[in-house]
Design an enzyme around this catalytic site. Structure first.
Site, PDB file in Angstrom:
ATOM      1  N   ASP A  86      55.789  45.052  41.474  1.00 58.06           N
ATOM      2  CA  ASP A  86      56.420  44.050  42.334  1.00 58.06           C
ATOM      3  C   ASP A  86      56.299  44.497  43.790  1.00 58.06           C
ATOM      4  O   ASP A  86      56.028  45.666  44.069  1.00 58.06           O
ATOM      5  CB  ASP A  86      57.891  43.894  41.929  1.00 58.06           C
ATOM      6  CG  ASP A  86      58.612  42.860  42.753  1.00 58.06           C
ATOM      7  OD1 ASP A  86      58.042  41.781  42.974  1.00 58.06           O
ATOM      8  OD2 ASP A  86      59.742  43.136  43.190  1.00 58.06           O
ATOM      9  N   ASP A 281      62.325  46.006  40.687  1.00 54.22           N
ATOM     10  CA  ASP A 281      63.709  46.372  40.962  1.00 54.22           C
ATOM     11  C   ASP A 281      64.705  45.240  40.795  1.00 54.22           C
ATOM     12  O   ASP A 281      65.910  45.483  40.770  1.00 54.22           O
ATOM     13  CB  ASP A 281      63.831  46.924  42.391  1.00 54.22           C
ATOM     14  CG  ASP A 281      63.662  45.839  43.445  1.00 54.22           C
ATOM     15  OD1 ASP A 281      62.878  44.899  43.201  1.00 54.22           O
ATOM     16  OD2 ASP A 281      64.317  45.924  44.494  1.00 54.22           O
ATOM     17  N   ASP A 285      62.625  40.763  37.619  1.00 55.19           N
ATOM     18  CA  ASP A 285      61.608  41.659  37.062  1.00 55.19           C
ATOM     19  C   ASP A 285      61.960  42.126  35.645  1.00 55.19           C
ATOM     20  O   ASP A 285      61.100  42.675  34.951  1.00 55.19           O
ATOM     21  CB  ASP A 285      61.429  42.896  37.954  1.00 55.19           C
ATOM     22  CG  ASP A 285      60.890  42.539  39.327  1.00 55.19           C
ATOM     23  OD1 ASP A 285      59.985  41.693  39.386  1.00 55.19           O
ATOM     24  OD2 ASP A 285      61.359  43.109  40.321  1.00 55.19           O
TER      25      ASP A 285
END
Length: 384
Positions: A86, A281, A285
């Site tokens: 990410d 995080d 996700d």
């Protein structure tokens, strides 16, 4: 899995031991040959060396700030082929920071920032907090604002130390100044532009962006050195922003404007090539972390949901620990296999010596203990 495999091999080792003991007796008729073979035979390279190496690897990773949730995670991490990562809060800081200032009308850069930050003390907007933090980082003396009036989500106007100050989006400042238009600078994708007017005139622009972590480039280089051949950037942010970050970091494959379901699909598609690490995080996700072979969560500022769904948690706010944990996992598994092969080789050699009468039972017992100690000490090298 590796420990269970070693346990299955131990059954075969037991069968080999009994065959060698029986063959020694049938060939010589000496009962001591049977005893010597049985005494010197040691399955410890199989049943002890592997778990000792794995636990040492887990301990070593924890010492470097990576919590791996068990030996199976370490094993899967050692085989990882692809990293899906990410952007926000992982490769970038996850909040806007001052990236530049453009002044107009001969104003001083620090004075424009000081007046804007002083007024923004009366605002609850996250961008206002970033501007105030940037001014304090430059050790600028802020003044208490007066008569501050904020239009939610647009901007704020008030007085600061005798000056009438307006801070907000360019359209908000244009309307407040009664202008038909304002000169707008060209900015990179993903940059937030904040206009500042002082005493009825445009004084300048503040530019804010979610900046790349300073260790990001080095971390990605370390990840590739650790053997992760493919890195994919997957983010919910706008495609131009994601493309810019990917270009700056040298990531060939990047996807933007993704939903949590889209991230899961990318992870599942990449699993066709080999084991996948997913690093993120946020709550969005968590599904992708659970779908990956190894999910790694940013535990310092990440969401509890992502830490729960992940197989590993970074206990320090440093993504370079991902590459380090992969190297620890590969080294630990290599040491475990090395201990098994060397220990079994020594054990079979000692059994052959005992079968041919070259190693009496008492000396065989000492040799057996020496082999056990050697493989355990070798497995403990994974701690280093």
């Amino acid at each position: 899995p590796l420990v269970r495999l070693a346990d299955r091999y131990a059954v075969g080792f037991l069968f080999l031991t009994l065959v060698m003991a029986a063959a020694a007796y049938l060939a010589t008729g000496d009962h001591l040959r049977i005893l010597a073979v049985l005494v010197v035979a040691t399955p410890c390279p199989l049943i002890l060396a592997v778990p000792v190496a794995l636990m040492s690897g887990l301990s070593r990773a924890a010492g470097r700030g990576v919590l791996l949730k068990g030996g199976p995670v370490l094993e899967r991490l050692s085989r990882a082929h692809t990293l899906v990562i990410d952007k926000t809060g992982t490769l970038t800081h996850g909040h806007a920071e001052l990236s530049g200032i453009a002044v107009h009308g001969g104003h001083d850069e620090n004075e424009v920032l000081r007046l804007a930050a002083s007024l923004d003390q009366a605002s609850g907007h996250v961008i206002a907090a970033s501007i105030t933090a940037a001014a304090r980082h430059r050790h600028l003396a802020l003044t208490e604002p007066a008569q501050a009036r904020e239009t939610a989500g647009e901007g704020i106007a008030g007085r600061v130390g005798g000056h009438r100050v307006i801070v907000g989006g360019p359209e908000y400042v244009r309307r407040k100044l009664g202008r038909a238009r304002l000169a707008r600078p060209q900015v990179a994708a993903g940059t937030v532009t904040v206009a500042v007017a002082i005493d009825g005139k445009l004084a300048g622009y503040l530019f804010l962006a979610d900046s790349i972590r300073p260790e990001a480039r080095g971390a990605l280089a370390a990840i590739r050195r650790a053997g992760i051949a493919n890195v994919v950037l997957a983010s919910g942010d706008a495609r131009p922003v994601v493309a810019r970050i990917a270009t700056e970091l040298g990531i060939a494959e990047a996807h933007g404007e993704l939903s949590p379901e889209d991230k899961v699909r990318i992870v599942l598609a990449e699993r066709q090539r080999g084991p996948v690490i997913m690093a993120g995080d946020g709550v969005n996700d968590a599904p992708a972390l659970a779908a990956a072979d190894i999910g790694i969560a940013m535990g310092v500022r990440g969401s509890p949901a992502s830490s729960e769904a992940a197989d590993a948690v970074l206990l320090t706010d440093r993504i370079d620990r991902i590459g380090e944990s992969v190297m620890i996992a590969r080294r630990s598994l290599a040491i475990a296999r090395q201990s098994v092969m060397a220990g079994l080789g020594l054990s079979v050699t000692a059994m052959l010596a005992a079968a041919f009468g070259q190693l009496p039972p008492v000396q065989g017992a000492l040799v057996q203990e020496a082999i056990d100690l050697a493989v355990i000490l070798n497995a403990l090298r994974a701690l280093r």
